[in-house]
Design a protein around this motif. Sequence first.
Motif, PDB file in Angstrom:
ATOM      1  N   PHE A 124      -5.471 -14.405  -0.108  1.00  0.00           N
ATOM      2  CA  PHE A 124      -6.368 -13.657  -0.439  1.00  0.00           C
ATOM      3  C   PHE A 124      -7.275 -13.926  -1.745  1.00  0.00           C
ATOM      4  O   PHE A 124      -7.885 -15.186  -1.505  1.00  0.00           O
ATOM      5  CB  PHE A 124      -5.843 -12.915  -2.165  1.00  0.00           C
ATOM      6  N   ILE A 125      -8.897 -13.252  -1.310  1.00  0.00           N
ATOM      7  CA  ILE A 125      -9.872 -13.484  -2.016  1.00  0.00           C
ATOM      8  C   ILE A 125      -9.529 -13.682  -3.660  1.00  0.00           C
ATOM      9  O   ILE A 125     -10.012 -14.229  -3.762  1.00  0.00           O
ATOM     10  CB  ILE A 125     -11.430 -13.027  -1.729  1.00  0.00           C
ATOM     11  N   TYR A 126      -9.057 -12.683  -4.212  1.00  0.00           N
ATOM     12  CA  TYR A 126      -8.436 -12.361  -5.748  1.00  0.00           C
ATOM     13  C   TYR A 126      -7.468 -13.123  -5.983  1.00  0.00           C
ATOM     14  O   TYR A 126      -6.341 -12.889  -5.513  1.00  0.00           O
ATOM     15  CB  TYR A 126      -8.779 -11.114  -5.817  1.00  0.00           C
ATOM     16  N   ARG A 127      -7.835 -14.447  -6.111  1.00  0.00           N
ATOM     17  CA  ARG A 127      -6.304 -15.026  -6.672  1.00  0.00           C
ATOM     18  C   ARG A 127      -5.946 -15.618  -8.029  1.00  0.00           C
ATOM     19  O   ARG A 127      -5.734 -16.458  -8.391  1.00  0.00           O
ATOM     20  CB  ARG A 127      -7.118 -16.358  -6.019  1.00  0.00           C
ATOM     21  N   GLU A 128      -6.138 -14.296  -9.046  1.00  0.00           N
ATOM     22  CA  GLU A 128      -5.985 -14.514 -10.460  1.00  0.00           C
ATOM     23  C   GLU A 128      -3.872 -13.761 -10.863  1.00  0.00           C
ATOM     24  O   GLU A 128      -3.796 -13.527  -9.805  1.00  0.00           O
ATOM     25  CB  GLU A 128      -7.037 -13.607 -11.696  1.00  0.00           C
ATOM     26  N   PRO A 129      -4.037 -14.923 -11.470  1.00  0.00           N
ATOM     27  CA  PRO A 129      -2.552 -14.974 -11.476  1.00  0.00           C
ATOM     28  C   PRO A 129      -2.135 -13.042 -12.220  1.00  0.00           C
ATOM     29  O   PRO A 129      -2.662 -12.686 -12.214  1.00  0.00           O
ATOM     30  CB  PRO A 129      -1.589 -16.313 -13.203  1.00  0.00           C
ATOM     31  N   GLU A 154      -4.876  11.954   3.428  1.00  0.00           N
ATOM     32  CA  GLU A 154      -6.004  11.479   2.392  1.00  0.00           C
ATOM     33  C   GLU A 154      -7.215  11.792   3.198  1.00  0.00           C
ATOM     34  O   GLU A 154      -8.641  11.779   2.459  1.00  0.00           O
ATOM     35  CB  GLU A 154      -5.847  10.012   2.709  1.00  0.00           C
ATOM     36  N   GLN A 155      -7.643  12.627   4.397  1.00  0.00           N
ATOM     37  CA  GLN A 155      -8.556  12.821   5.165  1.00  0.00           C
ATOM     38  C   GLN A 155     -10.397  12.346   4.851  1.00  0.00           C
ATOM     39  O   GLN A 155     -10.639  12.080   4.447  1.00  0.00           O
ATOM     40  CB  GLN A 155      -9.008  14.113   4.637  1.00  0.00           C
ATOM     41  N   LEU A 156      -9.305  10.278   4.997  1.00  0.00           N
ATOM     42  CA  LEU A 156     -10.623   9.612   4.586  1.00  0.00           C
ATOM     43  C   LEU A 156     -11.260   9.215   6.021  1.00  0.00           C
ATOM     44  O   LEU A 156     -10.465   9.779   6.858  1.00  0.00           O
ATOM     45  CB  LEU A 156     -10.220   8.475   4.409  1.00  0.00           C
ATOM     46  N   HIS A 157     -12.518   9.000   5.927  1.00  0.00           N
ATOM     47  CA  HIS A 157     -13.620   8.779   7.425  1.00  0.00           C
ATOM     48  C   HIS A 157     -13.512   7.056   7.487  1.00  0.00           C
ATOM     49  O   HIS A 157     -13.076   6.780   9.065  1.00  0.00           O
ATOM     50  CB  HIS A 157     -14.870   9.290   7.067  1.00  0.00           C
ATOM     51  N   ARG A 158     -13.177   6.398   6.604  1.00  0.00           N
ATOM     52  CA  ARG A 158     -13.052   4.632   6.648  1.00  0.00           C
ATOM     53  C   ARG A 158     -12.686   4.336   6.053  1.00  0.00           C
ATOM     54  O   ARG A 158     -12.346   4.112   4.767  1.00  0.00           O
ATOM     55  CB  ARG A 158     -14.975   4.855   6.865  1.00  0.00           C
ATOM     56  N   VAL A 159     -11.831   3.402   6.726  1.00  0.00           N
ATOM     57  CA  VAL A 159     -10.833   2.112   5.854  1.00  0.00           C
ATOM     58  C   VAL A 159     -11.429   0.869   6.466  1.00  0.00           C
ATOM     59  O   VAL A 159     -11.126   0.403   8.126  1.00  0.00           O
ATOM     60  CB  VAL A 159      -9.219   2.861   6.537  1.00  0.00           C
ATOM     61  N   PHE A 160     -11.705   0.167   5.570  1.00  0.00           N
ATOM     62  CA  PHE A 160     -12.689  -1.307   5.996  1.00  0.00           C
ATOM     63  C   PHE A 160     -11.244  -1.987   5.339  1.00  0.00           C
ATOM     64  O   PHE A 160     -11.121  -2.173   4.449  1.00  0.00           O
ATOM     65  CB  PHE A 160     -14.172  -1.524   5.050  1.00  0.00           C
ATOM     66  N   LEU A 161     -11.973  -3.469   5.214  1.00  0.00           N
ATOM     67  CA  LEU A 161     -10.863  -4.836   4.947  1.00  0.00           C
ATOM     68  C   LEU A 161     -12.205  -5.991   5.193  1.00  0.00           C
ATOM     69  O   LEU A 161     -13.097  -5.717   4.921  1.00  0.00           O
ATOM     70  CB  LEU A 161      -9.782  -5.047   5.754  1.00  0.00           C
ATOM     71  N   ARG A 162     -11.199  -7.216   3.599  1.00  0.00           N
ATOM     72  CA  ARG A 162     -12.309  -7.988   4.001  1.00  0.00           C
ATOM     73  C   ARG A 162     -10.864  -8.925   4.898  1.00  0.00           C
ATOM     74  O   ARG A 162      -9.919  -8.922   4.107  1.00  0.00           O
ATOM     75  CB  ARG A 162     -12.993  -8.406   2.717  1.00  0.00           C
ATOM     76  N   VAL A 163     -11.428  -9.942   5.424  1.00  0.00           N
ATOM     77  CA  VAL A 163      -9.980 -11.043   5.535  1.00  0.00           C
ATOM     78  C   VAL A 163     -11.234 -11.980   5.557  1.00  0.00           C
ATOM     79  O   VAL A 163     -12.493 -12.809   6.092  1.00  0.00           O
ATOM     80  CB  VAL A 163      -9.537 -11.312   6.902  1.00  0.00           C
ATOM     81  N   LEU A 164     -10.200 -13.648   4.995  1.00  0.00           N
ATOM     82  CA  LEU A 164     -10.480 -15.234   5.108  1.00  0.00           C
ATOM     83  C   LEU A 164     -10.649 -14.835   6.745  1.00  0.00           C
ATOM     84  O   LEU A 164      -9.667 -15.095   7.106  1.00  0.00           O
ATOM     85  CB  LEU A 164      -9.913 -15.461   4.284  1.00  0.00           C
ATOM     86  N   ALA A 165     -12.054 -15.890   6.909  1.00  0.00           N
ATOM     87  CA  ALA A 165     -12.611 -16.294   8.196  1.00  0.00           C
ATOM     88  C   ALA A 165     -11.576 -16.970   8.798  1.00  0.00           C
ATOM     89  O   ALA A 165     -11.407 -16.623  10.286  1.00  0.00           O
ATOM     90  CB  ALA A 165     -13.985 -16.407   8.477  1.00  0.00           C
ATOM     91  N   ASP A 166     -10.770 -17.626   8.531  1.00  0.00           N
ATOM     92  CA  ASP A 166     -10.172 -19.287   9.036  1.00  0.00           C
ATOM     93  C   ASP A 166      -8.149 -18.010   9.268  1.00  0.00           C
ATOM     94  O   ASP A 166      -7.683 -18.934   9.432  1.00  0.00           O
ATOM     95  CB  ASP A 166      -9.329 -20.601   8.195  1.00  0.00           C
ATOM     96  N   ASN A 167      -8.113 -17.508   8.468  1.00  0.00           N
ATOM     97  CA  ASN A 167      -6.761 -16.072   8.606  1.00  0.00           C
ATOM     98  C   ASN A 167      -6.469 -15.749   9.869  1.00  0.00           C
ATOM     99  O   ASN A 167      -6.560 -14.421  10.702  1.00  0.00           O
ATOM    100  CB  ASN A 167      -6.487 -15.371   7.395  1.00  0.00           C
ATOM    101  N   ALA A 168      -6.934 -16.120  10.940  1.00  0.00           N
ATOM    102  CA  ALA A 168      -6.569 -15.972  12.509  1.00  0.00           C
ATOM    103  C   ALA A 168      -5.420 -14.816  12.252  1.00  0.00           C
ATOM    104  O   ALA A 168      -5.560 -14.282  13.700  1.00  0.00           O
ATOM    105  CB  ALA A 168      -7.036 -17.198  13.496  1.00  0.00           C
ATOM    106  N   GLN A 169      -3.666 -15.254  11.981  1.00  0.00           N
ATOM    107  CA  GLN A 169      -2.553 -14.800  12.510  1.00  0.00           C
ATOM    108  C   GLN A 169      -3.316 -13.183  12.148  1.00  0.00           C
ATOM    109  O   GLN A 169      -3.209 -12.069  12.446  1.00  0.00           O
ATOM    110  CB  GLN A 169      -1.695 -15.639  11.861  1.00  0.00           C
ATOM    111  N   ALA A 170      -3.570 -13.128  10.384  1.00  0.00           N
ATOM    112  CA  ALA A 170      -4.181 -11.613  10.302  1.00  0.00           C
ATOM    113  C   ALA A 170      -4.808 -11.200  10.372  1.00  0.00           C
ATOM    114  O   ALA A 170      -5.187  -9.503  10.831  1.00  0.00           O
ATOM    115  CB  ALA A 170      -5.208 -12.215   8.671  1.00  0.00           C
ATOM    116  N   ILE A 171      -6.717 -11.427  11.231  1.00  0.00           N
ATOM    117  CA  ILE A 171      -7.238 -10.877  12.325  1.00  0.00           C
ATOM    118  C   ILE A 171      -6.485 -10.312  13.405  1.00  0.00           C
ATOM    119  O   ILE A 171      -7.272  -9.799  13.543  1.00  0.00           O
ATOM    120  CB  ILE A 171      -8.173 -11.807  12.257  1.00  0.00           C
ATOM    121  N   ARG A 172      -5.863 -11.377  14.138  1.00  0.00           N
ATOM    122  CA  ARG A 172      -5.553 -10.812  14.986  1.00  0.00           C
ATOM    123  C   ARG A 172      -4.146  -9.566  14.896  1.00  0.00           C
ATOM    124  O   ARG A 172      -4.226  -8.753  15.332  1.00  0.00           O
ATOM    125  CB  ARG A 172      -4.136 -11.728  15.513  1.00  0.00           C
TER     126      ARG A 172
END
Length: 183
Positions: free
Chosen positions: A38-43, A123-141
């Motif tokens: 995660f990008i947000y890592r606070e406890p 929810e009738q959303l038009h766009r769903v986006f995400l941010r992923v750490l570039a080194d997380n190849a498994q998540a990107i796949r």
Amino acid sequence: MAEQYRNEQAGIYLRPITDADTSLIVAWRNSDAVKSRFIYREPFTEEGHRSWLKNVVETGKAIQMIICDLKTDKPFGSVFLRDVDRKHNKAEYGIFVGEADARGRGVGTAAAKLMLRYAFCEEQLHRVFLRVLADNAQAIRSYEKAGFVREAYLRESVYLDGTYNDVILMSVLDWEWKKEHEI
């Protein structure tokens, strides 16, 4: 809802989060296996999570579901849409699989597909986006299998653990998803 948001092949279904899930969410999000991706890592604390439920989920600013095993109802993790923007009909997607025995067997991809169906059909959303750490190849796949496409590569975008890290921005648009699923 469980009937519509289930995947027999992956053996999972989604259900709305409740306050009773708080201790699991806190334990999962504080685990090194989840927090490190995660990008947000606070406890996480139970108080903080209950505040999230009351001020964000209950007000519709976020939609959060629990990923559960079809046979045992055991919770595996969570998927969510945060910063739901009704003016522009978009939201940011997030997921974590908190149970180690559920990782690496398609649960994340299946949950993402179910949550995208919910986002676009309910929810009738038009766009769903995400941010992923570039080194997380498994998540990107996994995200690509669910239908997300890469939009941008943000160099040294976040500072984590004493290092600048690259982030990949990915998204799915409703018409792309509906075309793929013949809806």
